[in-house]
Each structure stands twice: as structure tokens, then as C-alpha cells.
Design an enzyme around this catalytic site. Structure first.
Site, PDB file in Angstrom:
ATOM      1  N   GLY A  71       0.815  -1.207   0.000  1.00  0.00           N
ATOM      2  CA  GLY A  71       0.000   0.000   0.000  1.00  0.00           C
ATOM      3  C   GLY A  71       0.851   1.260   0.000  1.00  0.00           C
ATOM      4  O   GLY A  71       0.527   2.245  -0.664  1.00  0.00           O
ATOM      5  N   THR A  72       1.939   1.233   0.746  1.00  0.00           N
ATOM      6  CA  THR A  72       2.799   2.416   0.844  1.00  0.00           C
ATOM      7  C   THR A  72       3.375   2.771  -0.527  1.00  0.00           C
ATOM      8  O   THR A  72       3.392   3.940  -0.928  1.00  0.00           O
ATOM      9  CB  THR A  72       3.937   2.156   1.867  1.00  0.00           C
ATOM     10  OG1 THR A  72       3.341   1.826   3.120  1.00  0.00           O
ATOM     11  CG2 THR A  72       4.836   3.367   2.028  1.00  0.00           C
ATOM     12  N   ASN A 151      -7.847   3.773   9.167  1.00  0.00           N
ATOM     13  CA  ASN A 151      -7.311   2.534   9.737  1.00  0.00           C
ATOM     14  C   ASN A 151      -7.498   2.441  11.242  1.00  0.00           C
ATOM     15  O   ASN A 151      -7.579   1.344  11.800  1.00  0.00           O
ATOM     16  CB  ASN A 151      -5.823   2.380   9.388  1.00  0.00           C
ATOM     17  CG  ASN A 151      -5.033   3.649   9.538  1.00  0.00           C
ATOM     18  OD1 ASN A 151      -5.333   4.668   8.925  1.00  0.00           O
ATOM     19  ND2 ASN A 151      -4.029   3.613  10.390  1.00  0.00           N
ATOM     20  N   GLN A 179      -7.704   0.096   3.766  1.00  0.00           N
ATOM     21  CA  GLN A 179      -8.539  -0.517   4.817  1.00  0.00           C
ATOM     22  C   GLN A 179      -9.964  -0.797   4.357  1.00  0.00           C
ATOM     23  O   GLN A 179     -10.687  -1.538   5.011  1.00  0.00           O
ATOM     24  CB  GLN A 179      -8.583   0.385   6.060  1.00  0.00           C
ATOM     25  CG  GLN A 179      -7.270   0.478   6.803  1.00  0.00           C
ATOM     26  CD  GLN A 179      -6.834  -0.839   7.451  1.00  0.00           C
ATOM     27  OE1 GLN A 179      -7.607  -1.781   7.593  1.00  0.00           O
ATOM     28  NE2 GLN A 179      -5.572  -0.902   7.843  1.00  0.00           N
ATOM     29  N   GLY A 200      -2.481  -6.222  -0.228  1.00  0.00           N
ATOM     30  CA  GLY A 200      -2.971  -7.602  -0.081  1.00  0.00           C
ATOM     31  C   GLY A 200      -3.096  -8.087   1.344  1.00  0.00           C
ATOM     32  O   GLY A 200      -4.026  -8.821   1.682  1.00  0.00           O
ATOM     33  N   HIS A 201      -2.153  -7.667   2.209  1.00  0.00           N
ATOM     34  CA  HIS A 201      -2.125  -8.292   3.536  1.00  0.00           C
ATOM     35  C   HIS A 201      -3.255  -7.833   4.455  1.00  0.00           C
ATOM     36  O   HIS A 201      -3.397  -8.327   5.566  1.00  0.00           O
ATOM     37  CB  HIS A 201      -0.749  -8.134   4.200  1.00  0.00           C
ATOM     38  CG  HIS A 201      -0.404  -6.770   4.693  1.00  0.00           C
ATOM     39  ND1 HIS A 201      -0.447  -6.445   6.026  1.00  0.00           N
ATOM     40  CD2 HIS A 201       0.036  -5.666   4.058  1.00  0.00           C
ATOM     41  CE1 HIS A 201      -0.040  -5.197   6.176  1.00  0.00           C
ATOM     42  NE2 HIS A 201       0.257  -4.698   4.999  1.00  0.00           N
ATOM     43  N   CYS A 325       2.538   4.503  18.301  1.00  0.00           N
ATOM     44  CA  CYS A 325       3.580   3.584  18.754  1.00  0.00           C
ATOM     45  C   CYS A 325       4.675   3.421  17.709  1.00  0.00           C
ATOM     46  O   CYS A 325       5.792   3.072  18.026  1.00  0.00           O
ATOM     47  CB  CYS A 325       2.981   2.237  19.108  1.00  0.00           C
ATOM     48  SG  CYS A 325       1.821   1.656  17.889  1.00  0.00           S
TER      49      CYS A 325
HETATM   50  N1  PLP Z   1      -2.817   3.027   4.123  1.00  0.00           N
HETATM   51  C1  PLP Z   1      -3.563   2.601   5.154  1.00  0.00           C
HETATM   52  C2  PLP Z   1      -4.882   3.248   5.417  1.00  0.00           C
HETATM   53  C3  PLP Z   1      -3.103   1.563   5.974  1.00  0.00           C
HETATM   54  O1  PLP Z   1      -3.846   1.161   7.000  1.00  0.00           O
HETATM   55  C4  PLP Z   1      -1.850   0.979   5.689  1.00  0.00           C
HETATM   56  C5  PLP Z   1      -1.302  -0.079   6.561  1.00  0.00           C
HETATM   57  O2  PLP Z   1      -1.716  -0.244   7.681  1.00  0.00           O
HETATM   58  C6  PLP Z   1      -1.117   1.447   4.588  1.00  0.00           C
HETATM   59  C7  PLP Z   1      -1.626   2.472   3.830  1.00  0.00           C
HETATM   60  C8  PLP Z   1       0.211   0.873   4.240  1.00  0.00           C
HETATM   61  O3  PLP Z   1       0.064  -0.389   3.605  1.00  0.00           O
HETATM   62  P1  PLP Z   1       1.300  -1.390   3.524  1.00  0.00           P
HETATM   63  O4  PLP Z   1       1.483  -1.951   4.888  1.00  0.00           O
HETATM   64  O5  PLP Z   1       0.871  -2.434   2.543  1.00  0.00           O
HETATM   65  O6  PLP Z   1       2.444  -0.609   3.039  1.00  0.00           O
END
Ligand code: PLP
Length: 391
Positions: A71-72, A151, A179, A200-201, A325
Site C-alpha cells: 500500500g505504501t 485505519n 482498509q 494484499g495483507h 507507537c
Molecule cells: N494506508 C492505510 C490506510 C493503511 O492502513 C496501511 C497499513 O496499515 C497502509 C496504507 C500501508 O500499507 P502497507 O502496509 O501495505 O504498506
């Protein structure tokens, strides 16, 4: 020891069907999809099938789906692409409650790359003011990026409506739907979203696979340059087993979305009602607005969320706190601060996030133990004592 996993917004267990679908792609089906021979061809076909499954979940076109690593990466690619593709525009609009994958990038772009960023405020329920959104967009705005669902609190933003506002101003619109995917319906044939991120995770695929949806016609400038994979939008040999796993996870999510969300929401609501009834002075964050069906952010006044987590962890219950955290501090999260949650509550916040694998027994176990944990922590809390002395 009993294991009660209620931290599914952090990550989910890969579904057994997902793992099974992936395995042949580590040994028998190991060809490179770009190869012209049969080893590559049969794998390419399976990657394309996975792309079609993901696309059909959103009513999108298969070639609007670009596989990424997480996602990042998808979030970073969307924002950086909009800036690169429109070098004359240096303004970004986002919200104060985004994930760090957006917020930290925006702060970096402000500090080091000459961008200006408008961070939209939310109200006490985590809602955005859409008039303020419309007013914040200028001729300089390169992109508006607003998450589909939060999230921490699970608060869902009205993205189809937001996308219409942004598109009426002719600006690129991106949504971080990491999310929301698999928890609330997302129909990209109805919502004019230009780019959308997922991971995916969060929906029972493994860690290390994501998607950036890029609607055909959106100005795009790739970050990864190299081979022609993903039609030049994300170079690098495809992570085939994970793409296959993601396809399977979407197949399962399609099959389970309605039924499971009714069941999961029922469990979440039972947990919420049970805690509100058994524990005095506790409050649900975002209670009055639409929330993800699996998420419960709840604040217990005058105690520390971290202490609650430790006590629950000793019993085998996994959840997460409302503290920042990730920065190693116990500061209340930026999301709770933005909602104006009082200091005495924000510190005592716990996020429970359920999934397809959550059971009635899991909820019963928390309802049996958490009221006792809160009562014990309040017995040793000087703030609680002071509050009680005041009557
Ligand atoms: N965006 C949101 C709203 C998330 O909750 C998260 C991860 O918790 C991310 C982006 C980042 O995703 P990833 O862990 O796949 O990089």
C-alpha cells in the site's frame, strides 16, 4: 494459551486457499511472465487472470490494475506521479487523518521538495467538511488524496461524493483504500476516482503485494523505470506467486463480502455493546458516523491503552492502541488528536479489528476479561482516584 487475534487492520492471516494457490508458482510454474517461451507464457496467462479478478471486484478494466509491492508504494507512486506529470502544479490536498504512507510523504514534500499541502480537518466524529474540501482546491493543485476508510477508527469517507467534487475542478483524485477493500463496496464504474491504492495483507493475501489502480487517461509518470512490465507503469519482474495469491484473496472476498460483513459486523457490534454496558466511562470513537464493519476504536477514560494491551496480551488477546507507537512514543495518535478526543480518553484507546476468521468465542473471551482488566488498572490509576474523589 488461547489466541484471540483482533488486530486485522494491522495485518490478516493469509487464507489457506490463498497459500495453496500460490505454492505451484514457487516450483512448477516458475517461468518469467516476460519470456517468450511456454514456461513464461503459461505464467503470464495466470497473472492476467489474477488481474482480471482484481479488476472485476471494483468493476474496473484489467489494464487499469498495476501490481506493486504494498500500500505504501501505491500511495507514494500516486502522489509523486501527479507531481511529476504536472510539474507546474505544487499543491496537494489531503486530510489530517491519513496513514503515514500519505502524511509523512506530504510532510517530506513540503519540507524538501517545495510543495504546499492543505491538510483538511475532521470533526469530533472524524467527518470531513466537503465545502472546505471544495474551497481548498486551487489552480495549483496537482492531486487530492483522501482515504476511503480510516485505519484507526474505521470511519468511512463518502468517496464517490468527494471524487465528484474533485473531478468537477479538473484535478486528479486518489484514494487510499487499503482498509476499505473487502469491507465496504467499492464500485469504480460509479465513482470517478483516478487512482486507488490497496494492499494484499489486509484482506488475507500475504504481505508484500499491493495494487495501484490507474484509470485509463489519468496523467501518469512512473517511479520505477526499467523493463516493460505492467505496461511500463511499474518496471521489475512481477512477484508472480503473490499476484496469484492476491487474485485468490479477491475471489474469496467477492464470495464473502456481503455475508461475512453482516456476520463480522454483528460480532463487532456485540463486542461494542458488551463493553459499553460492562465498563463505565468508555466511549466509541466515530460512533455517530459510518464505520468499517470490522473496526472498533474505544477509549477507556483515565487509564493507558498500552497497559490494557499488555494485560490482554498476557491472556492471548491481540489488539492495538491509539498511540503513535510507530514513533516509539506514547503520544495519542494524530487521528484521535485531530478528532479532538480529550487527552484522558485518547491515552486509553484500544482498536479492535475483526476478520472473516473471528469467532463468537473470541468476542466472548474479550467480554469476559476486558472489564476486569479495566477495573484493575483503574484501581491503581491516580487520575481515576482523583476523578472519583471529585464525585
Ligand atoms: N494506508 C492505510 C490506510 C493503511 O492502513 C496501511 C497499513 O496499515 C497502509 C496504507 C500501508 O500499507 P502497507 O502496509 O501495505 O504498506
Amino acid at each position: 494459551m488461547k489466541q484471540v487475534y483482533l488486530d486485522n487492520n494491522a495485518t490478516t492471516q493469509a487464507a489457506p486457499e490463498v497459500v495453496e494457490a500460490m505454492l505451484p508458482f514457487f516450483n512448477n510454474l516458475y517461468g518469467n511472465p516476460s519470456s517468450a517461451h511456454a514456461f513464461g507464457g503459461q505464467v503470464q496467462k495466470r497473472v492476467d487472470q489474477a488481474r482480471e479478478i482484481v479488476a472485476s471486484f471494483f468493476k474496473a478494466q484489467p489494464w487499469d490494475i498495476v501490481f506493486t509491492s504494498c500500500g505504501t508504494e501505491s500511495d507514494n507512486t500516486a502522489i509523486r506521479s501527479a507531481l511529476r506529470a504536472q510539474p507546474e502544479k505544487r499543491h496537494i490536498v489531503t486530510t489530517r487523518v491519513e496513514h503515514p504512507a500519505i502524511l509523512s510523504l506530504c510532510q517530506h514534500l513540503e519540507k524538501h521538495e517545495g510543495c504546499s499541502v492543505t491538510y483538511l480537518a475532521v470533526d469530533s466524529q472524524g467527518r470531513l467538511d466537503l465545502d472546505q474540501l471544495a474551497e481548498s482546491i486551487t489552480d495549483e493543485t496537482a492531486i487530492v488524496s483522501i482515504m476511503w476508510a480510516n485505519n484507526e477508527t474505521g470511519v468511512v469517507f463518502p468517496i464517490p461524493e468527494i471524487a465528484e467534487i474533485v473531478k468537477s475542478k479538473g484535478v486528479i483524485f486518489h484514494s487510499d483504500a487499503v482498509q476499505a477493500v473487502g469491507k465496504v463496496p467499492i464500485d469504480l464504474s460509479q465513482a470517478p476516482v483516478d487512482m486507488l491504492s490497496l494492499s494484499g495483507h489486509k484482506l488475507h493475501a500475504p504481505k508484500g503485494i499491493g495494487v495501484l489502480y490507474i484509470r485509463k487517461g489519468t496523467k501518469f509518470s512512473p517511479f520505477m523505470i526499467g523493463g516493460h512490465q505492467e505496461r511500463g507503469r511499474r518496471a521489475g519482474t512481477e512477484n508472480v506467486p503473490y499476484i496469484i495469491g492476491l487474485g485468490k484473496a479477491f475471489e474469496l472476498a467477492s464470495a464473502h463480502l456481503d455475508e461475512e460483513n453482516t456476520r463480522v459486523k454483528g460480532l463487532r457490534d456485540r463486542l461494542q455493546e458488551g463493553l459499553l454496558k460492562a465498563i463505565p466511562r468508555c466511549y466509541v470513537n466515530g460512533l455517530e458516523t459510518e464505520r468499517l464493519p470490522n473496526t472498533l476504536s474505544i477509549s477507556f477514560e483515565f487509564i493507558e491503552g498500552e497497559s490494557i494491551l499488555l494485560k490482554m496480551s498476557a491472556l492471548g488477546i491481540a489488539a492495538s492502541s491509539g498511540s503513535a507507537c510507530t514513533s516509539g512514543s506514547l503520544e495519542p495518535s494524530h487521528v484521535l488528536r485531530s478528532m479532538g478526543v480529550p487527552f484522558t480518553c485518547a491515552h486509553g484507546t484500544v482498536r479492535f479489528s475483526l476478520s472473516y476468521f473471528t469467532t463468537d468465542e473470541d468476542v466472548d473471551f474479550v467480554l469476559e476479561h476486558l472489564p476486569k482488566i479495566v477495573a484493575r488498572l483503574r484501581e491503581i490509576s491516580p487520575y481515576w482516584d482523583a476523578e472519583m474523589a471529585q464525585g
